[in-house]
Design an enzyme around this catalytic site. Structure first.
Site, PDB file in Angstrom:
ATOM      1  N   ASP A   1       3.125  12.330  12.056  1.00 15.94           N
ATOM      2  CA  ASP A   1       2.382  12.626  13.293  1.00 15.94           C
ATOM      3  C   ASP A   1       2.236  14.129  13.502  1.00 15.94           C
ATOM      4  O   ASP A   1       1.227  14.596  14.042  1.00 15.94           O
ATOM      5  CB  ASP A   1       3.089  11.980  14.476  1.00 15.94           C
ATOM      6  CG  ASP A   1       3.391  10.525  14.204  1.00 15.94           C
ATOM      7  OD1 ASP A   1       2.437   9.732  14.084  1.00 15.94           O
ATOM      8  OD2 ASP A   1       4.583  10.183  14.071  1.00 15.94           O
TER       9      ASP A   1
ATOM     10  N   THR B   1      11.111   8.786   8.107  1.00 15.19           N
ATOM     11  CA  THR B   1       9.974   9.719   8.046  1.00 15.19           C
ATOM     12  C   THR B   1       9.519  10.125   9.441  1.00 15.19           C
ATOM     13  O   THR B   1       9.020  11.230   9.650  1.00 15.19           O
ATOM     14  CB  THR B   1       8.796   9.100   7.272  1.00 15.19           C
ATOM     15  OG1 THR B   1       8.523   7.788   7.782  1.00 15.19           O
ATOM     16  CG2 THR B   1       9.098   9.027   5.792  1.00 15.19           C
TER      17      THR B   1
ATOM     18  N   HIS C   1       8.538   7.534  16.387  1.00 16.92           N
ATOM     19  CA  HIS C   1       7.270   7.379  15.679  1.00 16.92           C
ATOM     20  C   HIS C   1       6.599   6.145  16.278  1.00 16.92           C
ATOM     21  O   HIS C   1       6.723   5.035  15.778  1.00 16.92           O
ATOM     22  CB  HIS C   1       7.522   7.191  14.177  1.00 16.92           C
ATOM     23  CG  HIS C   1       6.286   6.901  13.388  1.00 16.92           C
ATOM     24  ND1 HIS C   1       5.207   7.752  13.344  1.00 16.92           N
ATOM     25  CD2 HIS C   1       5.945   5.837  12.622  1.00 16.92           C
ATOM     26  CE1 HIS C   1       4.260   7.234  12.578  1.00 16.92           C
ATOM     27  NE2 HIS C   1       4.676   6.060  12.140  1.00 16.92           N
TER      28      HIS C   1
ATOM     29  N   HIS D   1       0.824  -1.212   0.000  1.00 12.15           N
ATOM     30  CA  HIS D   1       0.000   0.000   0.000  1.00 12.15           C
ATOM     31  C   HIS D   1       0.857   1.261   0.000  1.00 12.15           C
ATOM     32  O   HIS D   1       0.641   2.179  -0.800  1.00 12.15           O
ATOM     33  CB  HIS D   1      -0.913   0.019   1.229  1.00 12.15           C
ATOM     34  CG  HIS D   1      -2.039  -0.959   1.173  1.00 12.15           C
ATOM     35  ND1 HIS D   1      -3.086  -0.843   0.306  1.00 12.15           N
ATOM     36  CD2 HIS D   1      -2.277  -2.082   1.896  1.00 12.15           C
ATOM     37  CE1 HIS D   1      -3.934  -1.844   0.472  1.00 12.15           C
ATOM     38  NE2 HIS D   1      -3.457  -2.617   1.434  1.00 12.15           N
ATOM     39  N   VAL D   2       1.838   1.330   0.891  1.00  8.78           N
ATOM     40  CA  VAL D   2       2.607   2.563   1.051  1.00  8.78           C
ATOM     41  C   VAL D   2       3.568   2.768  -0.104  1.00  8.78           C
ATOM     42  O   VAL D   2       3.625   3.859  -0.691  1.00  8.78           O
ATOM     43  CB  VAL D   2       3.354   2.549   2.402  1.00  8.78           C
ATOM     44  CG1 VAL D   2       4.258   3.776   2.519  1.00  8.78           C
ATOM     45  CG2 VAL D   2       2.361   2.536   3.560  1.00  8.78           C
ATOM     46  N   GLY D   3       4.341   1.747  -0.451  1.00  9.07           N
ATOM     47  CA  GLY D   3       5.303   1.904  -1.532  1.00  9.07           C
ATOM     48  C   GLY D   3       4.655   2.311  -2.840  1.00  9.07           C
ATOM     49  O   GLY D   3       5.177   3.166  -3.577  1.00  9.07           O
TER      50      GLY D   3
ATOM     51  N   ASN E   1       8.296   0.450   9.890  1.00 14.34           N
ATOM     52  CA  ASN E   1       8.205   0.576  11.345  1.00 14.34           C
ATOM     53  C   ASN E   1       8.787  -0.621  12.087  1.00 14.34           C
ATOM     54  O   ASN E   1       8.773  -1.728  11.550  1.00 14.34           O
ATOM     55  CB  ASN E   1       6.738   0.754  11.759  1.00 14.34           C
ATOM     56  CG  ASN E   1       6.232   2.136  11.426  1.00 14.34           C
ATOM     57  OD1 ASN E   1       6.934   3.116  11.611  1.00 14.34           O
ATOM     58  ND2 ASN E   1       5.012   2.214  10.914  1.00 14.34           N
TER      59      ASN E   1
ATOM     60  N   THR F   1      -2.658   2.056   6.418  1.00 15.09           N
ATOM     61  CA  THR F   1      -2.479   3.499   6.249  1.00 15.09           C
ATOM     62  C   THR F   1      -1.651   3.658   4.985  1.00 15.09           C
ATOM     63  O   THR F   1      -0.756   2.859   4.725  1.00 15.09           O
ATOM     64  CB  THR F   1      -1.759   4.139   7.446  1.00 15.09           C
ATOM     65  OG1 THR F   1      -0.463   3.541   7.593  1.00 15.09           O
ATOM     66  CG2 THR F   1      -2.564   3.946   8.724  1.00 15.09           C
TER      67      THR F   1
ATOM     68  N   LYS G   1       2.184  -8.880  -7.365  1.00 17.09           N
ATOM     69  CA  LYS G   1       1.782  -7.540  -6.904  1.00 17.09           C
ATOM     70  C   LYS G   1       2.711  -6.476  -7.489  1.00 17.09           C
ATOM     71  O   LYS G   1       2.257  -5.415  -7.947  1.00 17.09           O
ATOM     72  CB  LYS G   1       1.826  -7.509  -5.375  1.00 17.09           C
ATOM     73  CG  LYS G   1       1.570  -6.135  -4.737  1.00 17.09           C
ATOM     74  CD  LYS G   1       0.118  -5.713  -4.845  1.00 17.09           C
ATOM     75  CE  LYS G   1      -0.262  -4.652  -3.818  1.00 17.09           C
ATOM     76  NZ  LYS G   1       0.524  -3.412  -3.895  1.00 17.09           N
TER      77      LYS G   1
END
Length: 323
Positions: free
Chosen positions: A158, A153, A185, A14-16, A130, A239, A47
């Site tokens: 945040d 990041t 984070h 999702h993020v990449g 993370n 997210t 994917k």
């Protein structure tokens, strides 16, 4: 930077994928080299192939053409990049515990840090995975690269959540609000309320001058910033937009040599008595990565919170043998 801006992405979940799309839509990259785990039972080859195809199909609607390279699991190809974005993670492991990805992401990072380093990478790392501060520390330690060329990041995201929450309460545009979440984070991050200002006017002064308008529950607003990711995850099990845009914003600052100031995860070299680990303070970002770490006049209580947050990062580093 060379005449062609080449950016690598590790992990096209999702993020990449959203990082790639944001870089293309903003016209930041001339070339994107995309990789993922493409071997074994957990192969993401299909994917990766699909995302590269989908991004290519979108190019007619974008500012300019971007060369899209599907490098599979050949991480050494990323050595030619100006910037590498690490988005290799498994968000479902963080569904309950902010440290849930700790062993997965640090183990995964071992698959690519050395091949990229051994192939001669001299660019800048921007890492999202993370726990962000732990993975950033790992990249620095294993690669041996100048710490200023490793950027997590961190609390850039945040801090955006904090500004958005304050915008909704005050009615002011978030671009006119300066507000920072600092530290890791993760669960131990904190709002540096003593430094918050709106249009250059300290929040404490606004509260004294207009107590009715600026009477707000600071702890609740801080918690909105801290827990924003979980609210998003609860609705869609990931997210993606905000964190990808945070990474793309840092990449843009590097490519354009902006000297842009944002909280992000960087190596502590004595700030507030902390050293040897990555965590978030406001940093000046330019072509060489982190150019300067800004010193804030934090209150004693905020400094105590910063130490507690660093202690949590250090505990996680110990758990994975990086302390």
């Amino acid at each position: 930077m060379g005449t062609v801006t080449s950016i690598g992405i590790i992990g096209m979940g999702h993020v990449g994928a959203h990082v790639a799309n944001s870089l293309i839509l903003q016209g930041i990259a001339d070339e994107l080299i995309m990789t993922d785990i493409c071997s074994g039972e957990h192969s993401k080859q299909a994917k990766l192939d699909a995302e590269v195809q989908d991004l290519g199909d979108s190019l007619a609607f974008c500012p300019h053409n971007v060369a899209l390279v599907n490098a599979g699991e050949d991480y050494a190809q990323l050595a030619q990049c100006d910037i590498i974005v690490n988005a290799a993670g498994d968000v479902q492991r963080s569904a309950i515990d902010r440290d849930g990805e700790l062993f997965y992401t640090t183990d995964t990072a071992k698959r690519f840090i050395e091949p990229i380093t051994n192939a001669g990478f001299q660019g800048i790392w921007v890492t999202i995975a993370n726990p962000c501060d732990v993975v950033a520390t790992e990249i620095w330690k294993i690669s041996g690269i100048d710490a200023n060329r490793v950027i997590g990041t961190g609390t850039a995201l945040d801090s955006s959540r904090l500004k958005y929450a304050l915008s909704r309460v005050t009615g002011y545009d978030q671009h006119s609000i300066c507000a920072y979440m600092l530290g890791e984070h993760g669960a131990s991050m904190f709002a540096a309320w003593s430094t918050v200002n709106i249009g250059g006017k300290p929040l404490a002064q606004l509260q004294a001058e207009q107590p009715e308008r600026f009477a707000m529950a600071l702890a609740e607003i801080e918690d909105l910033a801290r827990q924003g990711g979980y609210k998003t995850y609860a609705g869609k099990q990931c997210t993606e937009f905000a964190v990808a845009d945070a990474a793309a914003r840092i990449v843009r600052a590097i490519v354009s040599n902006e000297h842009y100031i944002t909280p992000c995860s960087t190596l502590m070299t004595g700030q507030y008595g902390e050293s040897g680990l990555f965590t978030s303070l406001p940093c000046v970002i330019g072509a060489d990565g982190v150019e300067e770490v800004m010193h804030l006049d934090l209150t004693d209580e905020e400094i105590d919170k910063f130490h507690a947050s660093c202690a949590h990062v250090r505990d996680n580093l110990t758990r994975v043998g990086l302390a």
